[in-house]
Design a protein around this motif. Structure first.
Motif, PDB file in Angstrom:
ATOM      1  N   MET A 296       0.828  -1.202   0.000  1.00 33.37           N
ATOM      2  CA  MET A 296       0.000   0.000   0.000  1.00 33.37           C
ATOM      3  C   MET A 296       0.858   1.246   0.000  1.00 33.37           C
TER       4      MET A 296
ATOM      5  N   TYR B 269      -9.204   3.376  -3.892  1.00 31.88           N
ATOM      6  CA  TYR B 269      -9.183   2.310  -2.888  1.00 31.88           C
ATOM      7  C   TYR B 269      -8.151   1.249  -3.204  1.00 31.88           C
TER       8      TYR B 269
ATOM      9  N   GLN C 266      -6.089   2.914   1.727  1.00 34.40           N
ATOM     10  CA  GLN C 266      -7.192   2.358   2.492  1.00 34.40           C
ATOM     11  C   GLN C 266      -8.314   3.384   2.626  1.00 34.40           C
TER      12      GLN C 266
END
Lengths: 193, 193
Positions: free
Chosen positions: A1, A50, A54
């Motif tokens: 991420m 997304y 997050q």
DNA sequence: CGCTCCTTGTCTCATTTGAGACAGATCTTC
DNA sequence: GAAGATCTGTCTCAAATGAGACAAGGAGCG
């Protein structure tokens, strides 16, 4: 991420989202923003948001982390790493990223950032704090967490004031003033215990 | 290649390429640019560039066309469409898109743009030219192509001068001066033939 | 409470894009 | 002019994205 991603599309998407977020914080404040709004401004789909983050907090956290990274690099330049000069570098960095810090720390930002910023500056002060007042090394008990915290608060407060006033004087001078104030705190607290 | 495309990815790619081109013209001049360079700055692949545009000329042409579109819309506002006021709108538009016109018409642009710009302004002058000197309607033979051309040159020259000087006075005033000069040309040439 | 509206977070599938290779053109430099 | 580099324009295939639907969860409101 948030690991280093060298894919061009991913980097571009993230850059667009970062820029959109800063713009929108300036316009409407962080709290009022929705993910859809940020994605729209960035010309990116909500789904892509997304896939990369997050939530909007993760996005702003990445922005913040990168700014802190840049701040550390600016401050840790070899030639200045061990002199009070670092606080000049500090404010030069703030000036360079003015738009970001205004957005995050200003009225439209969120107390959340101020806390995060302060935490980062506390680390800086702990690491370089002894250099604040030239010649005042080791003046406070190292285990004492209170003094760095106080000094960090002072610096963060100085940043917001400085930016809000339109940077009335150069980094050199705001740094000096902060160092003088910090020096006073050091001297005062060094007699405690 | 330039029909209205409502796909978000396509619109985004084109926007990024447009912005990159303007930036790079400012920095290095149009002629020196390569497609790869533009794509890199835009964070877009070279392949994507060619999917969207034939070459860098097609890209700049789209930018130019959109500016002309905006110029026409600014100038054709109903309330001002039939008064000398349109030349104030004209310079207001130039000021709004200053960055673009500086890049295209300035030293780093290309004579090519100056010609294209002049051609567009010629059309404007032909359509609204009679409004230039208030009350000087029909003062030049309509079939004469020379006068509109001359006046257009005057206006384009005025633009580059105005922008280069940092817009020393407001749109209202540069428009007035241009109209006075154009009026003199009209009066002079109206006695010809 | 119930209702509506909006936002979130997740999913699928079609589409655009990125990476990289390619031949040919063009520009440099000797 | 020859050689080396760079750029152009096109292609293929894998990968990220866009559109849109979906359920779930608030938030505001009567």
């Amino acid at each position: 991420m948030s690991q280093p991603e060298n894919n061009l599309r991913v980097r571009r998407t993230q850059r667009l989202l970062r820029e959109a977020l800063i713009e929108l914080i300036e316009e409407r404040g962080f709290d009022a923003l929705t993910v859809g709004e940020i994605a729209e401004r960035a010309m990116v789909s909500r789904a892509a948001f997304y896939r990369n983050y997050q939530d909007k907090y993760a996005l702003v956290e990445q922005i913040f982390a990168e700014a802190m990274q840049a701040l550390l690099e600016a401050v840790a330049e070899p030639r200045t790493a061990h002199s009070p000069e670092i606080w000049v570098r500090f404010f030069e960095h703030i000036a360079e990223y003015e738009r970001l810090y205004r957005a995050l720390l200003g009225r439209r930002g969120s107390p959340w950032f101020v806390l995060k910023m302060r935490a980062s500056v506390v680390d800086l002060v702990k690491e370089f704090g002894r250099l604040v007042p030239p010649g005042a090394a080791h003046m406070y008990p190292k285990s004492d967490e209170f003094v760095p915290d106080l000094v960090a608060t002072l610096f963060v407060e100085a940043i917001t004031w400085w930016l809000d006033q339109g940077r009335p004087y150069p980094p050199q001078e705001i740094a000096n003033r902060c160092m003088l104030l910090a020096g006073a705190i050091f001297k005062e607290t060094s007699t405690w215990q």
